[in-house]
Design an enzyme around this catalytic site. Structure first.
Site, short mmCIF file in Angstrom:
data_model
loop_
_atom_site.label_atom_id
_atom_site.label_comp_id
_atom_site.label_asym_id
_atom_site.label_seq_id
_atom_site.Cartn_x
_atom_site.Cartn_y
_atom_site.Cartn_z
CE LYS A 1 6.19 8.83 16.05
NZ LYS A 1 6.18 7.47 16.60
CE1 TYR B 1 19.92 18.05 -6.14
CE2 TYR B 1 19.76 17.57 -3.80
CZ TYR B 1 19.66 18.46 -4.84
OH TYR B 1 19.30 19.76 -4.59
CG ASP B 2 22.58 13.01 -1.11
OD1 ASP B 2 21.66 13.64 -1.66
OD2 ASP B 2 22.39 12.22 -0.17
CB VAL C 1 7.26 16.67 1.83
CG1 VAL C 1 8.02 17.82 2.46
CG2 VAL C 1 6.15 16.19 2.74
CB VAL C 2 6.08 21.92 0.88
CG1 VAL C 2 5.11 23.05 1.16
CG2 VAL C 2 7.06 21.80 2.05
N GLY D 1 6.79 6.73 5.44
CA GLY D 1 7.32 6.19 6.69
C GLY D 1 6.36 6.47 7.83
CE LYS E 1 18.94 13.29 14.48
NZ LYS E 1 19.06 12.93 15.83
CG ASN F 1 4.05 15.14 -3.31
OD1 ASN F 1 4.08 15.60 -4.45
ND2 ASN F 1 4.56 13.97 -3.01
#
Ligand SMILES: O=c1ccn([C@@H]2O[C@H](COP(=O)(O)OP(=O)(O)O[C@H]3OC[C@@H](O)[C@H](O)[C@H]3O)[C@@H](O)[C@H]2O)c(=O)[nH]1
Length: 404
Positions: free
Chosen positions: A297, A234-235, A276-277, A294, A363, A279
């Site tokens: 954080k 993907y990246d 994530v949202v 993880g 991040k 899910n």
């Protein structure tokens, strides 16, 4: 087959690498004329000069209609989703002008002409919201989607509209369409496939920054991407798409725009694709624990879909190529996101920690200074306002209308 549909413009000009001779957008349009005249005079061949002028007049009359912007159909560039990159790079330099032919600013008081706009991946999450806005502003929209992840439901409300068409098609295969603008949101195995005259907007991603060593990320940062990791397809795929888009711009004078999209959420998002949202929202609604990967954080910046759509349209209509970060700089850890979801849906929702995936960026936060200054764009919807709108949509889709 592909090559037959690819390029129909005549002999290929030299490549940019052959001695710097090839210049797709000559800065002095009449210099060839002076040279030709000098040559004709020196060689005493006025007949050749006359033939040259006739040829130039013929070429001009052929090209002139596509340069006009006063008429919707004559101003429309022929766009053939056909070319391989090598073919496309041999397009004639006159295929497009950098500014103004496909969008651009319209003087006050004049009605903006309606455009015909192609949205690849237009039945998907972001694409369908973009289609809504384009139809709303009066454009004709063609959606090309293979429905691998897109859904007909997302565009069903436009089907009766004569200014809307949808084509089931995989963009890795050639297709011939006449359009003014192309929003390339589909994420095919092989990237850009369009011949040209239309302005082409590539939706790239914040993932091009990989696990960034600079924070927040500015467009000038080249990123920190593992080229052989599990997310590399993907990246690196998107990085390659950016490279090819710029090569087409430089080599074939293609009008391009590049958006780097940061995490986006909103109604119509795929419910179960693992983001994530989606899910967390689906889990909270189904009374399942929120799965935090993880230590939770790691950070992300979440943008509401309507902000993204405005950003994409400003980019398409503006005069700047980019790349531009399109994202909301509001930064959240995954634990903070879980808290927002709990506050919005169910304060008693439990959190369950799970092992994280490989190469997960620690991040991410966009620096949007460039977009603010050059596009006059910035997001308006904070997470706590956008999330409830997505929850309403998810509730309907998960439980059915009666429980919404
Ligand atoms: O259930 C989950 C899912 C994900 N996560 C974490 O949430 C973070 C965000 O994960 P997502 O899969 O939603 O999104 P990512 O940031 O990894 O990639 C995304 O970013 C930019 C877009 O262009 C990409 O299309 C999209 O995949 C990651 O740290 C992930 O580990 C959870 O904690 N729980």
């Amino acid at each position: 087959m592909a090559s037959e549909l690819t390029y129909r413009g005549g002999a290929a000009p030299g490549s940019a690498s052959d001695g710097g001779e090839y210049s797709p957008k000559p800065s002095k349009p009449l210099s060839w004329l002076t040279r030709a005249a000098r040559y004709a005079a020196a060689e005493h061949r006025p007949v050749f000069a006359l033939a040259g002028m006739l040829l130039a007049a013929a070429l001009f009359s052929l090209y002139a209609p596509s340069a006009s912007s006063s008429d919707a159909s004559s101003g429309r560039a022929v766009s053939a989703a056909a070319a391989t990159f090598s073919h496309l790079s041999s397009l004639p330099s006159s295929a497009s002008s950098l500014h103004g032919s496909a969008g651009g600013k319209v003087p006050l008081g004049l009605r903006r002409r309606a455009l015909r706009v192609l949205v690849t991946g237009g039945a998907g999450f972001v694409g369908s919201h973009l289609v809504d806005r384009l139809v709303e502003r009066g454009d004709s929209v063609i959606v090309v989607d293979n429905f691998f992840t897109g859904r007909k439901d997302n565009v069903a409300h436009h089907l009766a509209n004569p200014r809307f068409e949808v084509i089931r098609h995989d963009v890795v295969e050639p297709i011939l369409l006449e359009v003014d603008q192309i929003y390339h949101l589909a994420c095919p195995a092989s990237p850009v496939h369009y011949k040209i005259g239309a302005r082409f907007l590539l939706t790239s991603t914040s993932e091009v920054y990989g696990d960034p060593l600079q924070h927040p990320q500015v467009e000038t940062y080249w990123g920190n991407v593992n080229p052989i990791g599990v997310r590399s397809c993907y990246d690196e795929g998107k990085r390659t798409a950016e490279t090819l888009t710029m090569d087409y711009h430089r080599g074939a004078n293609l009008e391009v725009r590049i958006a780097r999209i940061f995490n986006t959420y909103g109604p119509r998002m795929c419910i179960d694709d693992g983001r994530v949202v989606s899910n967390f929202v689906a889990q909270a609604l189904r009374k399942e624990p929120l799965t935090v990967y993880g230590d939770g954080k790691q950070t992300r910046s979440f943008q509401y879909v309507s902000d993204l759509v405005e950003g994409l349209m400003s980019l398409m209509e503006g005069e700047h190529i980019g790349p531009f970060n399109l994202g909301n700089p509001g930064e959240f850890t995954m634990l903070e996101l879980a808290k927002v979801v709990q506050d919005t849906i169910d304060p008693n929702a439990r959190i369950e920690f799970r092992p994280n995936t490989a190469d997960d960026p620690h991040k991410r936060k966009p620096d949007i200074t460039r977009a603010k200054e050059l596009l006059g764009w910035e997001p308006k919807v904070p997470l706590r306002e956008g999330l409830p709108l997505m929850v309403t949509d998810f509730r309907k889709r998960i439980f059915g209308d009666q429980e919404a």
